[in-house]
Design a protein around this motif. Structure first.
Motif, PDB file in Angstrom:
ATOM      1  N   VAL A  29       0.869  -1.229  -0.043  1.00  0.00           N
ATOM      2  CA  VAL A  29       0.122   0.076   0.094  1.00  0.00           C
ATOM      3  C   VAL A  29       0.966   1.276  -0.129  1.00  0.00           C
ATOM      4  N   VAL A  30       1.893   1.124   0.721  1.00  0.00           N
ATOM      5  CA  VAL A  30       2.737   2.283   0.979  1.00  0.00           C
ATOM      6  C   VAL A  30       4.044   2.445  -0.104  1.00  0.00           C
ATOM      7  N   GLU A  31       3.971   1.332  -1.201  1.00  0.00           N
ATOM      8  CA  GLU A  31       5.199   1.298  -1.823  1.00  0.00           C
ATOM      9  C   GLU A  31       5.226   2.524  -2.737  1.00  0.00           C
ATOM     10  N   PRO A  32       4.200   3.514  -3.224  1.00  0.00           N
ATOM     11  CA  PRO A  32       4.349   4.686  -3.837  1.00  0.00           C
ATOM     12  C   PRO A  32       5.197   5.713  -2.961  1.00  0.00           C
ATOM     13  N   LEU A  33       5.187   5.736  -1.690  1.00  0.00           N
ATOM     14  CA  LEU A  33       5.720   6.560  -0.966  1.00  0.00           C
ATOM     15  C   LEU A  33       7.172   6.018  -0.788  1.00  0.00           C
ATOM     16  N   THR A  34       7.449   4.834  -0.652  1.00  0.00           N
ATOM     17  CA  THR A  34       8.966   4.183  -0.349  1.00  0.00           C
ATOM     18  C   THR A  34       9.637   4.560  -1.578  1.00  0.00           C
ATOM     19  N   SER A  35       9.020   4.253  -2.862  1.00  0.00           N
ATOM     20  CA  SER A  35       9.793   4.217  -4.260  1.00  0.00           C
ATOM     21  C   SER A  35      10.413   5.865  -4.111  1.00  0.00           C
ATOM     22  N   ARG A  36       9.543   6.828  -4.031  1.00  0.00           N
ATOM     23  CA  ARG A  36       9.707   8.265  -3.896  1.00  0.00           C
ATOM     24  C   ARG A  36      10.962   8.661  -2.992  1.00  0.00           C
ATOM     25  N   MET A  37      10.618   7.947  -1.840  1.00  0.00           N
ATOM     26  CA  MET A  37      11.693   8.313  -0.730  1.00  0.00           C
ATOM     27  C   MET A  37      13.097   7.743  -1.268  1.00  0.00           C
ATOM     28  N   GLU A  38      13.112   6.726  -1.769  1.00  0.00           N
ATOM     29  CA  GLU A  38      14.495   6.141  -2.247  1.00  0.00           C
ATOM     30  C   GLU A  38      14.936   7.012  -3.459  1.00  0.00           C
ATOM     31  N   ALA A  39      14.120   7.600  -4.061  1.00  0.00           N
ATOM     32  CA  ALA A  39      14.541   8.335  -5.270  1.00  0.00           C
ATOM     33  C   ALA A  39      14.957   9.697  -5.088  1.00  0.00           C
ATOM     34  N   GLY A  40      14.652  10.171  -3.504  1.00  0.00           N
ATOM     35  CA  GLY A  40      15.199  11.493  -3.142  1.00  0.00           C
ATOM     36  C   GLY A  40      14.030  12.430  -3.429  1.00  0.00           C
ATOM     37  N   GLU A  41      12.924  11.970  -3.990  1.00  0.00           N
ATOM     38  CA  GLU A  41      11.701  12.897  -4.414  1.00  0.00           C
ATOM     39  C   GLU A  41      10.922  13.232  -3.195  1.00  0.00           C
ATOM     40  N   LEU A  42      10.801  12.600  -2.146  1.00  0.00           N
ATOM     41  CA  LEU A  42      10.018  12.770  -1.104  1.00  0.00           C
ATOM     42  C   LEU A  42      10.868  12.671   0.338  1.00  0.00           C
ATOM     43  N   SER A  43      10.605  13.759   1.261  1.00  0.00           N
ATOM     44  CA  SER A  43      11.021  13.683   2.396  1.00  0.00           C
ATOM     45  C   SER A  43      10.438  12.800   3.291  1.00  0.00           C
ATOM     46  N   ALA A  44      11.044  12.450   4.698  1.00  0.00           N
ATOM     47  CA  ALA A  44      10.077  11.755   5.617  1.00  0.00           C
ATOM     48  C   ALA A  44       8.930  12.625   6.002  1.00  0.00           C
ATOM     49  N   ARG A  45       9.249  13.759   6.403  1.00  0.00           N
ATOM     50  CA  ARG A  45       8.028  14.750   6.611  1.00  0.00           C
ATOM     51  C   ARG A  45       7.017  14.697   5.775  1.00  0.00           C
ATOM     52  N   GLY A  46       7.406  14.789   4.436  1.00  0.00           N
ATOM     53  CA  GLY A  46       6.246  14.644   3.043  1.00  0.00           C
ATOM     54  C   GLY A  46       5.676  13.191   3.326  1.00  0.00           C
ATOM     55  N   ALA A  47       6.305  12.273   3.444  1.00  0.00           N
ATOM     56  CA  ALA A  47       5.529  10.992   3.535  1.00  0.00           C
ATOM     57  C   ALA A  47       4.721  10.704   4.755  1.00  0.00           C
ATOM     58  N   ASP A  48       5.035  11.540   5.696  1.00  0.00           N
ATOM     59  CA  ASP A  48       4.106  11.423   7.013  1.00  0.00           C
ATOM     60  C   ASP A  48       2.857  12.019   6.565  1.00  0.00           C
ATOM     61  N   ARG A  49       3.088  13.033   5.812  1.00  0.00           N
ATOM     62  CA  ARG A  49       1.798  13.909   5.509  1.00  0.00           C
ATOM     63  C   ARG A  49       0.999  13.433   4.431  1.00  0.00           C
ATOM     64  N   ALA A  50       1.658  12.677   3.349  1.00  0.00           N
ATOM     65  CA  ALA A  50       1.090  11.862   2.610  1.00  0.00           C
ATOM     66  C   ALA A  50      -0.197  10.709   3.300  1.00  0.00           C
ATOM     67  N   LEU A  51       0.599  10.399   4.175  1.00  0.00           N
ATOM     68  CA  LEU A  51      -0.088   9.000   4.789  1.00  0.00           C
ATOM     69  C   LEU A  51      -1.351   9.754   5.655  1.00  0.00           C
ATOM     70  N   ARG A  52      -1.284  10.976   6.048  1.00  0.00           N
ATOM     71  CA  ARG A  52      -2.251  11.803   6.818  1.00  0.00           C
ATOM     72  C   ARG A  52      -3.441  12.031   5.686  1.00  0.00           C
ATOM     73  N   VAL A  53      -3.250  12.654   4.571  1.00  0.00           N
ATOM     74  CA  VAL A  53      -4.078  12.872   3.431  1.00  0.00           C
ATOM     75  C   VAL A  53      -4.706  11.329   3.040  1.00  0.00           C
ATOM     76  N   ALA A  54      -4.028  10.302   2.956  1.00  0.00           N
ATOM     77  CA  ALA A  54      -4.569   9.076   2.641  1.00  0.00           C
ATOM     78  C   ALA A  54      -5.505   8.622   3.783  1.00  0.00           C
ATOM     79  N   TRP A  55      -5.492   8.908   5.001  1.00  0.00           N
ATOM     80  CA  TRP A  55      -6.443   8.447   6.059  1.00  0.00           C
ATOM     81  C   TRP A  55      -7.411   9.169   5.705  1.00  0.00           C
ATOM     82  N   MET A  89      -5.556   5.215  -2.700  1.00  0.00           N
ATOM     83  CA  MET A  89      -5.687   6.486  -1.838  1.00  0.00           C
ATOM     84  C   MET A  89      -4.382   7.006  -1.836  1.00  0.00           C
ATOM     85  N   VAL A  90      -3.466   6.090  -1.213  1.00  0.00           N
ATOM     86  CA  VAL A  90      -1.915   6.620  -0.948  1.00  0.00           C
ATOM     87  C   VAL A  90      -1.354   7.535  -2.683  1.00  0.00           C
TER      88      VAL A  90
END
Length: 505
Positions: free
Chosen positions: A451-477, A492-493
Motif C-alpha cells: 500500500v505504501v510502496e508509492p511513498l517508499t519508491s519516491r523516498m528512495e529516489a530522493g523525491e520525497l522527504s520523511a515529513r512529506g511521506a508522513d503528511r501524505a499518509l495523513r491525507v490518505a487516511w 488512496m496513497v
C-alpha cells in the motif's frame, strides 16, 4: 495610625488571566505613593490617575506614605486595568470604605481623572481566571458587561464610575448585572461552493483539506477562483465547541477585536492578512506589550495567505514554527508571552509575476519564475499537504460543465469524515488526521508495504522527504474517511501523492 487592606485584580499574561493580590499599607513615613511588584510605565502613571479619581469622587486622599504591593511580585504587571482596584485598596486601608464586600471580589478598569471607569482589553480571560481562582465577584467597566455575560458561575457587576463602586461597597447603591448571554444565532449564510465554476481538482482538494485539517496551496492565473475557494472552506468546517469558542473569544478580547453586540461565536475564523502586513501584524507583537497577531486570531480556523510570492520570505518562514507547534512565543523585555496559533493554512499564488490568463502569453524567463517562487522555501512547502494547479475557465467549459455540488452536500461528507477520525483518535487526544504524529501512522497504524510502496519508491529516489511521506499518509487516511473505508488502500496513497505534487512549485 496606619492601616492595611487587601483587594484583588487580574493581570493578563498572553491570553491567560493571573489573579493579582493588591495590598495597601498607609503610614510610617513621608507622604507619597510607592508601587511594588514590577509595574510597567502605564501602571506607574496610575498613581496620579487614582489620586485624581478619588478626589473627584468626593473622597479624601490620605496625606501619608502609601505602599501598594502587587503579588505575585515576579509577574510583570502591565496596563491600566488595576486602577479601580488600587483606588479601593487605598480607601479601604484609610478606613474610607467598608471592607466586607472586598473579600473575594476582583476589580477591573482604568480610571479617568474625573473618576469614570474606562474599558480595558482582556476582560474575558480575566473573568475566567477569577472564577478558576475561587473569587466570588468581579466588578468590570460597564462597557464590558456584554463580554462578561459569556462567563457563568461568577457574580459580575458593571460600573460607570469609581463613586458608583464605592457606594456599592458601602451598601448604598446596587450595580448593574449583565443580561443573560443571548442564544447563538442560526449558522450564518456562508459563501456557496456551487458558485465556483469548474476546477474539479481544486474542489476535491478543498474537501480533503476541510475533512482532515490539512494545509493547502493553490497555484493558477488570476480569475480562476483561488480566493473564492479559500473563502468557502469555512462553510465546510465543523463549528467550535464552547471551550474552543471561549478560547478564541479570549484571544479577540486581548487583541481588542471582540464585539460587544454579538453572542459567543462558534464559527471557525477566517483571517486573510494583506501581503504588506508586518511581522507584528502576522505573528503578534508591538511595543512593550505583545498583542496577538493574525496567526492567533485564526486559531481553530483558517489563515489565508493570498499572493503568497509577494510576501517577504522571512515572514513566510516564520509560519513554520506555529504550523508545527500550534503556538507563537513572543519575547520582550518584560518577559515572554505565548499565544495559541493552531490554524489551517491556505496559500494562493499566481504562476509567475506577469500572471497572464494562460501560459502561452507568459513573458517571464525561467529564472524569473524560479525567483518568484523562491520565497516559498522548501521547508514551508514541505508542510503543505495539498498542492493544486488551477486552470483558466473557458466559456465553453462554463456552459457545458454540470454545476458543482453545493456547500451543504460537501459539508455533510466533511463532518462525517471528521466524526470518523475523531472516534478513531479519541483515545489518543487527537481530533483530526492532521494532528496525528507520523510515528504513530508508521507504527501502531502502519499500512502494508504494497500500500505504501508509492511513498517508499519516491523516498528512495530522493523525491520525497520523511515529513512529506508522513503528511501524505495523513491525507490518505482522510481519503479513507471520506470514502467510508476502514483503512487507506494503494489508490488512496497514490491520490495523496497526486495532490502533493500538483503545482508549478
Amino acid at each position: 495610625m496606619g492601616g492595611l487592606a487587601r483587594v484583588w485584580s487580574v493581570a493578563v499574561d498572553g491570553v491567560d488571566g493571573v489573579p493579582v493580590e493588591i495590598e495597601a499599607a498607609i503610614g510610617g513615613g513621608m507622604p507619597g505613593v510607592h508601587l511594588l511588584g514590577l509595574p510597567d510605565a502605564s501602571l506607574q502613571e496610575s498613581k496620579d490617575r487614582v489620586r485624581s479619581a478619588v478626589v473627584h469622587s468626593g473622597r479624601n486622599w490620605p496625606n501619608e506614605r502609601i505602599i501598594l504591593a502587587l503579588s505575585p511580585a515576579t509577574l510583570r504587571k502591565t496596563g491600566s486595568g488595576f486602577d479601580t482596584a488600587l483606588a479601593c485598596a487605598v480607601l479601604a486601608a484609610a478606613g474610607g470604605v467598608r471592607r466586607d464586600r472586598l473579600d473575594g471580589t476582583a476589580l477591573l478598569g482604568e480610571l479617568a481623572l474625573d473618576g469614570r471607569i474606562r474599558p480595558v482589553r482582556g476582560v474575558l480571560p480575566c473573568l475566567l481566571a477569577a472564577r478558576a481562582a475561587g473569587l466570588a465577584r468581579v466588578v468590570v467597566p460597564m462597557a464590558a458587561l456584554p463580554e462578561a455575560a459569556l462567563v457563568d458561575g461568577l457574580e459580575v457587576y458593571g460600573a460607570d464610575s469609581l463613586s458608583d463602586v464605592l457606594a456599592w461597597l458601602d451598601g448604598d447603591l446596587g450595580l448593574d448585572r449583565p443580561e443573560p448571554a443571548p442564544a447563538g444565532p442560526d449558522r450564518p449564510e456562508m459563501p456557496e461552493l456551487a458558485d465556483v465554476v469548474g476546477q474539479p481538482d481544486a474542489r476535491r482538494a478543498l474537501e480533503i483539506a476541510a475533512a482532515g485539517g490539512h494545509h493547502m496551496l493553490m497555484v493558477g492565473p488570476p480569475g480562476t477562483g483561488k480566493t473564492m475557494l479559500a473563502q468557502r472552506i469555512v462553510g465546510l468546517l465543523p463549528e467550535l465547541n464552547r471551550t474552543e469558542a471561549l478560547q478564541l473569544a479570549g484571544i479577540r478580547s486581548v487583541a481588542g477585536r471582540l464585539g460587544t453586540d454579538a453572542p459567543l461565536s462558534t464559527l471557525a475564523p477566517f483571517v486573510a492578512p494583506h501581503h504588506s502586513a508586518s511581522a507584528a501584524a502576522l505573528l503578534g507583537g508591538g511595543s512593550r506589550i505583545a498583542r496577538p497577531g493574525a496567526v492567533s486570531l485564526a486559531h481553530k480556523g483558517v489563515l489565508f495567505v493570498d499572493e503568497t510570492p509577494h510576501w517577504s520570505a522571512h515572514l513566510l518562514d516564520a509560519l513554520r514554527t506555529p504550523l508545527e507547534e500550534g503556538e507563537v512565543r513572543l519575547a520582550r523585555a518584560e518577559g515572554t508571552v505565548r499565544y495559541p496559533a493552531r490554524f489551517q493554512l491556505v496559500l494562493a499564488a499566481n504562476p509567475c509575476p506577469c500572471a497572464p490568463a494562460n501560459d502561452r502569453d507568459c513573458i517571464c524567463p525561467v529564472s524569473v519564475r524560479r525567483r518568484y517562487f523562491g520565497r516559498l522555501s522548501g521547508p514551508l512547502l514541505d508542510r503543505v499537504d495539498l498542492r493544486v494547479k488551477m486552470h483558466p475557465v473557458t466559456v465553453l467549459g462554463a456552459g457545458t460543465d454540470e454545476p458543482g455540488e453545493c456547500t451543504a452536500v460537501v459539508r455533510k461528507r466533511v463532518l462525517d469524515a471528521r466524526d470518523t477520525a475523531a472516534q478513531r483518535w479519541s483515545g489518543h487526544g487527537w481530533r483530526c488526521n492532521a494532528d496525528v504524529p507520523g510515528t504513530v501512522l508508521r507504527t501502531r497504524f502502519a499500512l502494508p508495504p504494497p500500500v505504501v510502496e508509492p511513498l517508499t519508491s519516491r523516498m528512495e529516489a530522493g523525491e520525497l522527504s520523511a515529513r512529506g511521506a508522513d503528511r501524505a499518509l495523513r491525507v490518505a487516511w482522510t481519503l479513507a474517511d471520506l470514502a467510508g473505508a476502514e483503512r487507506p488502500d494503494r489508490t488512496m496513497v497514490t491520490e495523496a501523492l497526486f495532490y502533493r505534487e500538483r503545482s508549478e512549485t
